[in-house]
Enzyme design. Structure first.
Site, PDB file in Angstrom:
ATOM      1  N   ASP A 217      -8.559  46.898  17.193  1.00 53.49           N
ATOM      2  CA  ASP A 217      -8.495  45.410  17.458  1.00 53.49           C
ATOM      3  C   ASP A 217      -7.047  44.881  17.392  1.00 53.49           C
ATOM      4  O   ASP A 217      -6.152  45.667  17.061  1.00 53.49           O
ATOM      5  CB  ASP A 217      -9.047  44.892  16.215  1.00 53.49           C
ATOM      6  CG  ASP A 217     -10.620  44.483  16.017  1.00 53.49           C
ATOM      7  OD1 ASP A 217     -11.060  44.625  17.336  1.00 53.49           O
ATOM      8  OD2 ASP A 217     -11.118  44.152  15.188  1.00 53.49           O
ATOM      9  N   LYS A 239      -9.562  44.559  25.579  1.00 56.03           N
ATOM     10  CA  LYS A 239      -9.561  44.783  27.025  1.00 56.03           C
ATOM     11  C   LYS A 239     -10.568  45.258  27.498  1.00 56.03           C
ATOM     12  O   LYS A 239     -10.375  45.698  29.007  1.00 56.03           O
ATOM     13  CB  LYS A 239      -8.006  45.366  27.113  1.00 56.03           C
ATOM     14  CG  LYS A 239      -6.946  44.698  26.800  1.00 56.03           C
ATOM     15  CD  LYS A 239      -5.729  44.993  27.614  1.00 56.03           C
ATOM     16  CE  LYS A 239      -4.620  44.042  27.112  1.00 56.03           C
ATOM     17  NZ  LYS A 239      -3.464  44.752  26.404  1.00 56.03           N
TER      18      LYS A 239
END
Ligand code: SAH
Length: 436
Positions: A217, A239
């Site tokens: 994270d 992402k």
């Protein structure tokens, strides 16, 4: 030429130590731990050697010859035996010894001991002269069944430094884990702590070191990722390609996919995985797909960020409770399920997460429901990270102070009299003139 490193199994074998000073004090316990029959020859010995001798048998000078013919015994479990001969070294003392330590502070005596040992083909370690020494003592350390020994070309400090690094690595399993026989399976949901890489748990670090894939994270401690082996796949959860609304599902699927490929996946989160971290959603998803999950708690920023600036979330005589609140929706929003009227009336400490953008409306709500505008407030941004900064204010001023200071997430807001405890500690330190 490089030295040849051996592991001597000394159980029941005689080791002669000549000298009773600091070097002997360091070596004798290790020899005893290896089960050796230590014969210590010295007119005087240090108090701690004397203590050791007190718990072992001391025999008269003559008796040593009597036991000479005794075969080596297995003393691995029992620990060794210490015999102190309270006299100077005499020629002939090396007889019967498997190993000799010449550790007096007199080079002439050490040389004489070494010469006798050499003539009798017994290995001798000289503490005072590495070049003249037949054998060198490595810096050693033992973790479980593993013993490491380090020689650094005759530089004992460097050897000790390398030993420490290896032993630390073995202890927290960052070193051994990659070569471990028992590789964990499934997913480990690991709380990475508030940001300082030293604040992850030992278990978390061990599992991280065993990962094939790490899904991180934004708030997970980045520095920990630098330690990973080059072949570990590190994926930023933000992402992973996804359509705007399905982030969490995409992460969930990603975890399942990779476990199905036979990989051990560590899901690394900031703080504790179950404190506003959606960790349980991932556990539920894995459970539905029959994937085992190990949950490793983490140090939550809700407690760590305040304590990093000296604020205790509870304090005797000040408060018996603290409330941890997600302030990601405004108090007057229909989406809010937080009981702001109760928090306004309550006396306890409030710890607000994700509050930076909404501090004006939050402070207003708390004051409207009963908290005094004078209530002390502290804001800690990037707690435990190198860029950590903090400000103190009151409920009445905090929103303005925060925007003036340009506070940005991640930040924790602490509301309550506990904020003053940190000030009190600071004042005492300043008064004593030794503010660290
Ligand atoms: N699971 C995390 C919290 C996730 S919610 C935990 O237990 O810490 C994200 C919020 O946590 C941020 O908006 C901020 O309020 C807080 N936070 C996380 N790390 C922080 C840090 N190092 N310093 C200050 N606040 C932090």
């Amino acid at each position: 030429m490089p030295p040849y490193l051996l592991g001597l199994r000394l159980g029941g074998r005689r080791v002669l130590v000549v000298g009773g000073g600091r070097v002997a004090q360091r070596r004798v316990p290790a020899l005893l731990a290896a089960g050796a029959d230590v014969v210590l020859v010295a007119p005087e010995i240090t108090p701690s050697l004397e203590d050791l001798a007190g718990t072992h048998e001391i025999v008269a000078a003559g008796e040593i010859a009597a036991s000479e013919a005794a075969p080596p015994r297995d003393r691995a479990a029992a620990g060794g035996r210490l015999t102190w001969l309270r006299r100077p070294y005499e020629k002939g003392d090396c007889r019967g010894a498997w190993l000799v330590q010449a550790v007096t502070d007199d080079a002439k005596v050490n040389a004489a001991v070494a010469a006798e040992a050499e003539a009798g083909r017994v290995w001798c370690v000289r503490a005072d002269d590495a070049d003249a020494s037949a054998a060198w003592t490595p810096a050693t350390g033992t973790v479980g069944e593993t013993t490491v020994g380090v020689l650094a070309g005759g530089d004992p400090r460097r050897a000790a430094g390398i030993r420490d690094a290896v032993v630390d690595g073995l202890r927290d399993a960052t070193l051994e884990a990659r070569h471990s026989r028992h590789k964990p399976v499934g997913v480990a949901l690991v709380g990475g702590g508030p940001g300082d890489p030293g604040l992850i748990t030992v278990r978390g670090r061990q599992l991280l070191a065993q990962a094939d894939v790490v899904v991180t994270d934004r708030l997970a401690p980045r520095e920990l990722l630098d330690e990973l082996a080059a072949d570990v796949e590190v994926v930023d959860a933000a992402k992973i390609p996804y359509g705007r609304t399905v982030t969490q599902e995409r992460i969930n699927d990603y975890l399942v996919e990779h476990v199905r490929q036979g990989k051990f996946v560590v899901r690394l989160k900031g703080g504790d995985p179950f404190v506003f971290g959606r960790g349980a959603e991932e556990v539920l998803h894995c459970a539905k797909h029959g994937i085992p999950v190990t949950v490793v708690p983490g140090i939550t920023s809700a407690i760590a960020a305040p304590s990093a600036v000296g604020i205790p979330v509870t304090h005797r005589g000040v408060t018996q409770e603290f409330h941890v609140v997600s302030a990601h929706v405004a108090p007057d929003s229909a989406a809010s399920t937080v009981d702001w009227p109760s928090l306004g009336r309550a006396q306890g400490t409030l710890v607000l997460l994700m509050a930076v953008e909404r501090m004006t409306v939050i402070a207003d709500a708390l004051m409207r429901y009963g908290r005094s505008p004078d209530t002390p407030v502290a804001v800690v941004q990037d707690g435990t990270l190198p860029g950590q900064r903090a400000l103190t204010a009151t409920l009445g001023t905090v929103a303005d102070e925060m925007s003036a200071a340009g506070v940005r997430p991640p930040a924790i807001v602490v509301v309550g009299d506990v904020v003053n405890v940190a000030r009190e500690i600071d004042m005492i330190r300043a008064d004593m003139g030794r503010d660290p």
